[in-house]
Motif scaffolding. Structure first.
Motif, PDB file in Angstrom:
ATOM      1  N   GLU A  88      16.837  44.147  40.456  1.00 29.07           N
ATOM      2  CA  GLU A  88      16.778  45.483  39.869  1.00 29.07           C
ATOM      3  C   GLU A  88      17.898  46.377  40.390  1.00 29.07           C
ATOM      4  N   ALA A  89      18.291  46.223  41.646  1.00 30.92           N
ATOM      5  CA  ALA A  89      19.315  47.093  42.214  1.00 30.92           C
ATOM      6  C   ALA A  89      20.719  46.731  41.734  1.00 30.92           C
ATOM      7  N   SER A  90      21.057  45.447  41.781  1.00 31.67           N
ATOM      8  CA  SER A  90      22.407  45.031  41.403  1.00 31.67           C
ATOM      9  C   SER A  90      22.565  44.822  39.898  1.00 31.67           C
ATOM     10  N   ARG A  91      21.435  44.781  39.169  1.00 32.94           N
ATOM     11  CA  ARG A  91      21.427  44.554  37.722  1.00 32.94           C
ATOM     12  C   ARG A  91      22.101  43.231  37.356  1.00 32.94           C
ATOM     13  N   THR A  92      21.900  42.230  38.199  1.00 32.11           N
ATOM     14  CA  THR A  92      22.417  40.884  37.932  1.00 32.11           C
ATOM     15  C   THR A  92      21.248  39.933  37.735  1.00 32.11           C
TER      16      THR A  92
END
Length: 485
Positions: free
Chosen positions: A440-444
């Motif tokens: 969720e944080a890096s959107r990877t």
């Protein structure tokens, strides 16, 4: 994967920005925000090693709005997008494509006549009162994928390698109306057994399509009133239909709005010969409950058994920070436990057994064992949050109720997984569990491969993806020999 097939050129559609009350809708943002790029990636970075005995495709469907909605938007309204990864010889290919339904095309042309489920139903469209997105389920039948919609819509055929939309499926022009998500395929006969329901009329139906794509049976089942079933069961000889006490409110019926209520009536399961007639159905009453997803169904002697995820209260209060979407958020926080029902066709008795009290949903099995007795199922575990996030998986022994957990790292959330039998598998759980996860944080995003018999260990391989896979709905596995065929 010889590279001979040509793909659509990657497409990007400008999505726009959220405005008004939709800025309060969490299911349009962050982890749930759609991707507006169609991607093809044939050379993927792998951490670990993709097993050489893993051959086939993992696909997942989900809502992916092409444009930022201006009206009230339900998570279920998003345009269907398929994400697929193919494995062969230790290599992988990834693609994602929008499902080009009639309503998808109409919206691009500015001629769409229906909106989402938070808007008034368009009763002038007798067979589809809401926008049909084909965003819910994906199954393999007759050599092609079919994308299906949960409110009953037009099945859409998709190429399982390129993910290009082939077109609408009508089974030779004989499909009487629509097909709901969570219809089933019998792996032994190749039959597709489906159900359909009408939102505003007191009936539902079921049908059978053979392995040659011919409609061989279609039957209507009368009900006490309009119903909102979500899934069905399938055994060697029977279909199991659901009459559940979550129904439209009187106000919802009058105003043609998606306004549901709990009637307090018993839940009923209707067991009917799959090649029989609607009046042959036998109803079994049990305590009031709602079921989104069936694990599997089978027969033992006089008994028809259905294992499913039974909803339980989530205990969450409606959070005012979501504004008009507070009720939507509360309903989407699925809390369910695995339960088995045994229906005796000779005595008419029904027995219920809860297998575990852990909260999980979106169950999957080895599809080679669908409609016959299974021991193992794989469920997502629900994160302790007011939003629908899958923080890991649970492998269940359906006989004992024992379970093994596989958890992701903090802030990493998954999709519905799929079980992939290894080439030459010697047993039901001899294979891998494949899943898309997103940080969720890096959107990877990446695809992970887990050894099903060493389920609580780390993945044997992580395939890094060039595109983010938003949160979504249901998936499936297609064996390599089915892709070749």
């Amino acid at each position: 994967m010889d590279g001979k097939l040509t793909d659509l050129e990657p497409v990007r559609i400008e999505a726009g920005e959220l405005t008004g009350e939709n800025t309060l809708n969490p299911y349009l943002q962050g982890f749930y925000e759609g991707t507006n790029r169609e991607t093809t990636a044939l050379d993927l970075e792998v951490i670990g090693e993709i097993p050489k005995d893993l051959h086939g495709g993992y696909y997942r469907n989900g809502p992916n709005p092409v444009r930022a909605p201006s009206d009230m938007h339900h998570w279920f309204d998003g345009d269907g997008m398929l994400h697929g990864i193919l494995f062969e010889d230790g290599k992988a290919q990834y693609r994602n494509r929008f499902v080009r339904t009639d309503d998808f095309i109409a919206e691009q042309n500015g001629t769409l006549e229906a909106g989402g489920v938070m808007l008034p139903a368009h009763r002038n469209r007798p067979d589809k009162v809401y926008k049909d997105t084909a965003n819910t389920d994906v199954i393999m039948h007759n050599g092609q994928l079919m994308a299906l919609w949960y409110v009953s819509g037009t099945p859409v055929r998709v190429d399982p390698v390129t993910l290009d939309t082939i077109g609408n499926e009508s089974f030779g022009g004989k499909l009487p109306r629509n097909v709901s998500a969570h219809s089933k395929v019998d792996p032994e006969t190749g039959e597709f057994v489906f159900f359909d329901y009408s939102l505003y009329e007191p009936w539902m139906s079921f049908g059978v399509v053979n392995a040659k794509n011919e409609l061989t049976n279609f039957q209507r089942v009368e009900l006490p009133g309009p119903r909102l079933p979500h899934d069905m069961g399938l055994t060697k000889n029977y279909a199991i239909l659901h009459d559940l006490p979550v129904i439209f409110s009187e106000s919802g019926m009058r105003k043609s709005m998606w306004n549901i209520t709990n009637s307090g009536e018993p839940a009923r399961f209707g067991v009917v010969p799959r090649n029989g007639t609607g009046d042959q159905i036998r109803w079994f009453e049990t305590e009031p409950c709602y079921i989104y997803h069936v694990i599997n169904s089978w027969e033992e002697g006089d008994e028809v058994i259905m294992a499913a995820c039974k909803m339980v209260p989530n205990g969450l209060a409606k959070d005012p920070k979501y504004g008009p979407y507070a009720a939507h958020v509360n309903v989407m926080a699925l809390h369910a436990v695995p339960v088995e029902w045994r229906m005796n066709m000779r005595t008419g008795e029904i027995k219920m057994r809860q297998l575990d009290d852990r909260i999980g949903e979106f169950p999957v099995i080895n599809l080679d064992y669908a409609a016959k007795k299974t021991r193992w199922s794989y469920h997502v575990s629900m994160a302790p949050t007011d939003l629908q996030k899958f923080d890991g998986m649970i492998k269940y022994d359906l006989i004992t109720g024992d379970a093994v957990e596989h958890k992701y790292e903090p802030g990493v959330y998954g999709s519905e997984p799929a079980f992939a039998p290894r080439i030459g598998a010697k047993g039901e759980d001899d294979g891998y569990v494949v899943v898309f996860v997103t940080d969720e944080a890096s959107r990877t995003s990446e695809a992970r491969i887990i050894d099903a018999r060493n389920f609580d260990a780390g993945p044997v391989a992580r395939v890094l993806l060039p595109a983010r896979v938003p949160a979504g709905f249901h998936g499936t596995w297609v064996r390599g020999d089915q892709l070749v065929a």
